[in-house]
Design an enzyme around this catalytic site. Structure first.
Site, PDB file in Angstrom:
ATOM      1  N   ASN A   7       0.878  -1.173   0.000  1.00 31.27           N
ATOM      2  CA  ASN A   7       0.000   0.000   0.000  1.00 31.27           C
ATOM      3  C   ASN A   7       0.917   1.225   0.000  1.00 31.27           C
ATOM      4  O   ASN A   7       1.467   1.601   1.031  1.00 31.27           O
ATOM      5  CB  ASN A   7      -0.876  -0.041   1.256  1.00 31.27           C
ATOM      6  CG  ASN A   7      -1.889   1.089   1.281  1.00 31.27           C
ATOM      7  OD1 ASN A   7      -1.843   2.006   0.463  1.00 31.27           O
ATOM      8  ND2 ASN A   7      -2.808   1.027   2.224  1.00 31.27           N
ATOM      9  N   LYS A  14       3.219   0.803   3.204  1.00 30.78           N
ATOM     10  CA  LYS A  14       2.891  -0.268   4.158  1.00 30.78           C
ATOM     11  C   LYS A  14       2.989  -1.599   3.430  1.00 30.78           C
ATOM     12  O   LYS A  14       2.646  -1.676   2.245  1.00 30.78           O
ATOM     13  CB  LYS A  14       1.446  -0.115   4.645  1.00 30.78           C
ATOM     14  CG  LYS A  14       1.234   1.007   5.620  1.00 30.78           C
ATOM     15  CD  LYS A  14      -0.191   0.921   6.167  1.00 30.78           C
ATOM     16  CE  LYS A  14      -0.746   2.305   6.384  1.00 30.78           C
ATOM     17  NZ  LYS A  14      -2.167   2.427   6.360  1.00 30.78           N
ATOM     18  N   ARG A  90      -2.456  -2.121  -3.525  1.00 30.27           N
ATOM     19  CA  ARG A  90      -3.672  -1.338  -3.314  1.00 30.27           C
ATOM     20  C   ARG A  90      -3.602  -0.116  -4.221  1.00 30.27           C
ATOM     21  O   ARG A  90      -2.633   0.658  -4.167  1.00 30.27           O
ATOM     22  CB  ARG A  90      -3.767  -0.879  -1.868  1.00 30.27           C
ATOM     23  CG  ARG A  90      -4.996  -0.063  -1.647  1.00 30.27           C
ATOM     24  CD  ARG A  90      -5.048   0.545  -0.298  1.00 30.27           C
ATOM     25  NE  ARG A  90      -6.324   1.213  -0.142  1.00 30.27           N
ATOM     26  CZ  ARG A  90      -6.531   2.226   0.662  1.00 30.27           C
ATOM     27  NH1 ARG A  90      -5.555   2.680   1.402  1.00 30.27           N
ATOM     28  NH2 ARG A  90      -7.710   2.770   0.739  1.00 30.27           N
ATOM     29  N   HIS A 179     -13.017   3.398  -0.354  1.00 33.59           N
ATOM     30  CA  HIS A 179     -12.929   2.376   0.699  1.00 33.59           C
ATOM     31  C   HIS A 179     -13.560   1.059   0.262  1.00 33.59           C
ATOM     32  O   HIS A 179     -14.010   0.271   1.106  1.00 33.59           O
ATOM     33  CB  HIS A 179     -13.634   2.824   1.998  1.00 33.59           C
ATOM     34  CG  HIS A 179     -12.938   3.928   2.726  1.00 33.59           C
ATOM     35  ND1 HIS A 179     -13.618   4.960   3.330  1.00 33.59           N
ATOM     36  CD2 HIS A 179     -11.626   4.167   2.961  1.00 33.59           C
ATOM     37  CE1 HIS A 179     -12.755   5.782   3.901  1.00 33.59           C
ATOM     38  NE2 HIS A 179     -11.532   5.328   3.673  1.00 33.59           N
ATOM     39  N   LEU A 208     -15.735   4.017   9.588  1.00 35.53           N
ATOM     40  CA  LEU A 208     -15.541   5.288  10.287  1.00 35.53           C
ATOM     41  C   LEU A 208     -14.101   5.390  10.793  1.00 35.53           C
ATOM     42  O   LEU A 208     -13.780   4.917  11.887  1.00 35.53           O
ATOM     43  CB  LEU A 208     -16.531   5.402  11.461  1.00 35.53           C
ATOM     44  CG  LEU A 208     -18.008   5.131  11.118  1.00 35.53           C
ATOM     45  CD1 LEU A 208     -18.886   5.265  12.358  1.00 35.53           C
ATOM     46  CD2 LEU A 208     -18.514   6.048  10.011  1.00 35.53           C
ATOM     47  N   GLY A 209     -13.245   5.948   9.956  1.00 28.64           N
ATOM     48  CA  GLY A 209     -11.860   6.197  10.346  1.00 28.64           C
ATOM     49  C   GLY A 209     -11.594   7.679  10.174  1.00 28.64           C
ATOM     50  O   GLY A 209     -12.537   8.479  10.143  1.00 28.64           O
ATOM     51  N   ASN A 210     -10.345   8.031  10.034  1.00 28.73           N
ATOM     52  CA  ASN A 210     -10.000   9.413   9.782  1.00 28.73           C
ATOM     53  C   ASN A 210     -10.688   9.884   8.492  1.00 28.73           C
ATOM     54  O   ASN A 210     -11.278  10.946   8.423  1.00 28.73           O
ATOM     55  CB  ASN A 210      -8.485   9.474   9.654  1.00 28.73           C
ATOM     56  CG  ASN A 210      -7.976  10.807  10.028  1.00 28.73           C
ATOM     57  OD1 ASN A 210      -8.714  11.644  10.570  1.00 28.73           O
ATOM     58  ND2 ASN A 210      -6.730  11.044   9.717  1.00 28.73           N
ATOM     59  N   GLY A 211     -10.604   9.028   7.465  1.00 31.68           N
ATOM     60  CA  GLY A 211     -11.469   9.166   6.292  1.00 31.68           C
ATOM     61  C   GLY A 211     -12.656   8.249   6.568  1.00 31.68           C
ATOM     62  O   GLY A 211     -12.466   7.133   7.065  1.00 31.68           O
ATOM     63  N   ARG A 240     -11.713  16.418   6.882  1.00 29.84           N
ATOM     64  CA  ARG A 240     -12.458  16.712   5.640  1.00 29.84           C
ATOM     65  C   ARG A 240     -13.898  17.108   5.967  1.00 29.84           C
ATOM     66  O   ARG A 240     -14.502  16.550   6.874  1.00 29.84           O
ATOM     67  CB  ARG A 240     -12.470  15.479   4.725  1.00 29.84           C
ATOM     68  CG  ARG A 240     -11.134  15.237   4.056  1.00 29.84           C
ATOM     69  CD  ARG A 240     -11.141  13.949   3.263  1.00 29.84           C
ATOM     70  NE  ARG A 240     -10.190  13.005   3.812  1.00 29.84           N
ATOM     71  CZ  ARG A 240     -10.125  11.728   3.473  1.00 29.84           C
ATOM     72  NH1 ARG A 240     -10.953  11.229   2.577  1.00 29.84           N
ATOM     73  NH2 ARG A 240      -9.227  10.944   4.012  1.00 29.84           N
ATOM     74  N   ARG A 285     -10.483  10.235  20.207  1.00 28.46           N
ATOM     75  CA  ARG A 285     -10.157   9.986  21.622  1.00 28.46           C
ATOM     76  C   ARG A 285      -9.908  11.309  22.326  1.00 28.46           C
ATOM     77  O   ARG A 285     -10.407  11.550  23.424  1.00 28.46           O
ATOM     78  CB  ARG A 285      -8.908   9.108  21.738  1.00 28.46           C
ATOM     79  CG  ARG A 285      -9.160   7.679  21.311  1.00 28.46           C
ATOM     80  CD  ARG A 285      -7.875   6.977  21.009  1.00 28.46           C
ATOM     81  NE  ARG A 285      -7.310   7.470  19.759  1.00 28.46           N
ATOM     82  CZ  ARG A 285      -6.369   6.853  19.064  1.00 28.46           C
ATOM     83  NH1 ARG A 285      -5.858   5.724  19.522  1.00 28.46           N
ATOM     84  NH2 ARG A 285      -5.916   7.324  17.928  1.00 28.46           N
ATOM     85  N   GLY A 331     -11.038   2.757  12.539  1.00 27.60           N
ATOM     86  CA  GLY A 331     -10.596   3.277  13.848  1.00 27.60           C
ATOM     87  C   GLY A 331     -11.707   3.681  14.805  1.00 27.60           C
ATOM     88  O   GLY A 331     -11.757   3.203  15.935  1.00 27.60           O
ATOM     89  N   GLU A 384      -8.065  -4.771   5.181  1.00 26.73           N
ATOM     90  CA  GLU A 384      -7.911  -4.491   3.749  1.00 26.73           C
ATOM     91  C   GLU A 384      -6.767  -5.307   3.146  1.00 26.73           C
ATOM     92  O   GLU A 384      -6.851  -5.749   2.009  1.00 26.73           O
ATOM     93  CB  GLU A 384      -7.675  -2.986   3.543  1.00 26.73           C
ATOM     94  CG  GLU A 384      -8.941  -2.180   3.771  1.00 26.73           C
ATOM     95  CD  GLU A 384      -8.712  -0.706   4.017  1.00 26.73           C
ATOM     96  OE1 GLU A 384      -8.078  -0.362   5.038  1.00 26.73           O
ATOM     97  OE2 GLU A 384      -9.161   0.112   3.197  1.00 26.73           O
TER      98      GLU A 384
HETATM   99  P1  ADP Z   1      -7.426   6.090   8.497  1.00 29.38           P
HETATM  100  O1  ADP Z   1      -7.076   4.673   8.041  1.00 29.38           O
HETATM  101  O2  ADP Z   1      -8.452   6.770   7.650  1.00 29.38           O
HETATM  102  O3  ADP Z   1      -6.230   6.941   8.790  1.00 29.38           O
HETATM  103  P2  ADP Z   1      -8.250   4.762  10.947  1.00 29.38           P
HETATM  104  O4  ADP Z   1      -9.229   3.749  10.512  1.00 29.38           O
HETATM  105  O5  ADP Z   1      -6.896   4.301  11.364  1.00 29.38           O
HETATM  106  O6  ADP Z   1      -8.144   5.941   9.898  1.00 29.38           O
HETATM  107  O7  ADP Z   1      -8.916   5.572  12.149  1.00 29.38           O
HETATM  108  C1  ADP Z   1      -8.191   6.584  12.786  1.00 29.38           C
HETATM  109  C2  ADP Z   1      -9.107   7.265  13.782  1.00 29.38           C
HETATM  110  O8  ADP Z   1      -9.705   6.302  14.670  1.00 29.38           O
HETATM  111  C3  ADP Z   1      -8.328   8.192  14.712  1.00 29.38           C
HETATM  112  O9  ADP Z   1      -8.277   9.474  14.186  1.00 29.38           O
HETATM  113  C4  ADP Z   1      -9.137   8.172  15.983  1.00 29.38           C
HETATM  114  O10 ADP Z   1     -10.009   9.266  15.932  1.00 29.38           O
HETATM  115  C5  ADP Z   1      -9.978   6.918  15.913  1.00 29.38           C
HETATM  116  N1  ADP Z   1      -9.682   5.985  17.010  1.00 29.38           N
HETATM  117  C6  ADP Z   1      -8.700   5.062  17.069  1.00 29.38           C
HETATM  118  N2  ADP Z   1      -8.757   4.401  18.250  1.00 29.38           N
HETATM  119  C7  ADP Z   1      -9.809   4.914  18.932  1.00 29.38           C
HETATM  120  C8  ADP Z   1     -10.397   4.669  20.202  1.00 29.38           C
HETATM  121  N3  ADP Z   1      -9.913   3.745  21.019  1.00 29.38           N
HETATM  122  N4  ADP Z   1     -11.490   5.391  20.546  1.00 29.38           N
HETATM  123  C9  ADP Z   1     -11.984   6.326  19.721  1.00 29.38           C
HETATM  124  N5  ADP Z   1     -11.477   6.614  18.518  1.00 29.38           N
HETATM  125  C10 ADP Z   1     -10.414   5.931  18.124  1.00 29.38           C
END
Ligand code: ADP
Length: 408
Positions: A7, A14, A90, A179, A208-211, A240, A285, A331, A384
């Site tokens: 990736n 990665k 990827r 995604h 539900l991650g950063n993206g 975003r 967090r 995340g 993934e």
């Molecule tokens: P991406 O792959 O898009 O960078 P991730 O799927 O790794 O994103 O998600 C990252 C986000 O997940 C972080 O910005 C954080 O807000 C959230 N996160 C990670 N661990 C926790 C947790 N224990 N509790 C709440 N939010 C979390």
């Protein structure tokens, strides 16, 4: 087969090596700060764990570093390069050209390069990673797995914007959705976990991650995805903005005397929960801690995020005329039980009830809805890399079959 999954981003790469039969991760790692100084992280299933500074001026040097480690006598997991059967890459944007995974050839690279305008931050970096691997392992089969491919089953009514049709014809301006690799893995894992046939269920995946994106997967095929022409549309994300009235952007540009690139910088890097919390944080967090202690905008940012997710889930339940499974992943989706509860509170009208104890379970896959809930709600850890390895192995097997057919 041993699959090396790559990736490649603009300054990081990665990787994982996965045995496609056992699905065991033999090694994984990360080359960071490529072109700056170079930090290499590496772990194997046999307990080797390394993090060190190794100069990596280019992606080719990064691939060289990781390959050297993989074949290292003490720390490696392979005898030589030929122990790696396939490399799965990827690839972020395949436009309309790629509806599935493909063997990477010169023609595929040309076609991908044509998509660079559609994903200027991601595609060129992906192609650099592919070229670095091709240079060092010219005889190894390379498979491209696109983040847009799983979303290619959307119908025009879902993927067209209310813009003049000529812009779709001329420039392919439309919703692509992103995604896809995660949405595919998670929707199928949910069905497998529940003992369902994925071709018979309606699933909403909340990545539900950063993206962040949401997809509606009806009978195994994506019918809608909240991300659009770019990964900027849809939910409010870490930095975003998600959906915004384009009229507000013209207004803002005039008021602040901004050009398009400055506006895009605000929408991509300075908005989302970071912007709403007055630059406090994009990390859920930290927002939660701050909300409890002193920063009310941090609480508002989390509230807006949950509300938006619930609105999309509701609209996708309508788009599919029902929903059997709702799955949280990535995340925030995997880790933030409060956000999951808040979202599900909006969805009571679908007959959803959540088991508070199960909602705090940290398993790889867990059903958090109660036995009486009308919809299954699950939390599934996305994978993934495994999905890419599966796709790469499937394409490699297909390739072998067609080669042996040609020879008979
Ligand atoms: P991406 O792959 O898009 O960078 P991730 O799927 O790794 O994103 O998600 C990252 C986000 O997940 C972080 O910005 C954080 O807000 C959230 N996160 C990670 N661990 C926790 C947790 N224990 N509790 C709440 N939010 C979390």
């Amino acid at each position: 087969m041993r699959i090396l999954v790559i990736n490649s981003g603009s300054s990081s790469l990665k990787f994982q090596v996965i045995d496609s039969e056992t699905e065991e991760v033999l090694a994984k790692g990360l080359c960071e700060r490529i072109g700056i100084d170079g930090v290499f992280t590496y772990k194997t299933g046999n307990g080797v764990s390394i993090k060190e500074q190794i100069p990596m001026k280019t992606h080719t040097e990064a691939v060289h570093t990781l390959l050297d480690m993989l074949v290292d006598k003490e720390k490696g997991i392979a005898k030589d390069y030929s122990d790696i059967d396939v490399i799965g890459h990827r690839l972020v944007h395949g436009g309309e050209k790629f509806t599935g995974s493909v063997v990477i050839t010169d023609q595929v690279i040309d076609a991908m390069t044509e998509c660079n305008d559609l994903a200027p931050l991601h595609n060129p970096a992906n192609i650099i990673g592919v070229n670095a691997c091709r240079k060092l392992m010219p005889h190894t089969l390379m498979v491209g797995v696109f983040d847009t491919a799983f979303n290619q089953t959307m119908e025009p009514k879902a993927f067209l914007y209310g813009l003049p049709y000529r812009y779709y014809e001329k420039y392919k301006i439309r919703r692509y959705g992103f995604h896809g690799i995660s949405h595919k893995y998670v929707s199928q894992r949910a069905a497998e976990f529940l003992g369902q046939n994925p071709k018979r269920v309606k699933t909403i995946v909340c990545h539900l991650g950063n993206g962040a994106s949401i997809s509606a997967v009806k009978y195994g095929q994506v019918i809608d995805n909240s991300m659009g022409f770019t990964p900027l549309e849809g939910l409010v994300m870490g930095t975003r903005c998600g959906d915004v009235d384009p009229g507000a952007l013209e207004f803002l540009a005039k008021k602040e005397n901004l050009d398009f690139s400055q506006i895009m910088q605000i929408l991509n890097q300075e908005s989302g929960v970071l912007g709403i919390s007055k630059n406090f944080s994009s990390d859920f967090r930290e927002l939660k801690d701050a909300e409890i202690k002193y920063n009310e905008k941090a609480g508002l940012a989390r509230e807006i995020f949950s509300y938006k997710v619930a609105k999309y889930v509701g609209s996708y339940a309508a788009a599919m005329n029902g929903v059997d499974n709702i799955v949280f992943t990535a995340g925030i989706g995997e880790n933030d039980s409060d956000i999951r509860q808040e979202i599900c509170d909006y969805l009571e009208f679908l007959g959803i009830t959540i088991d508070e104890v199960k909602n705090r379970d940290q398993a790889e896959a867990v059903k958090i809805s109660t036995g009486s809930s009308k919809v299954n709600v699950l939390v599934i850890k996305t994978n993934e890399e495994l999905e890419i390895a599966r796709e790469a192995a499937a394409v490699a097997k297909q390739q072998k079959i067609s080669c042996s057919d040609e020879n008979t």
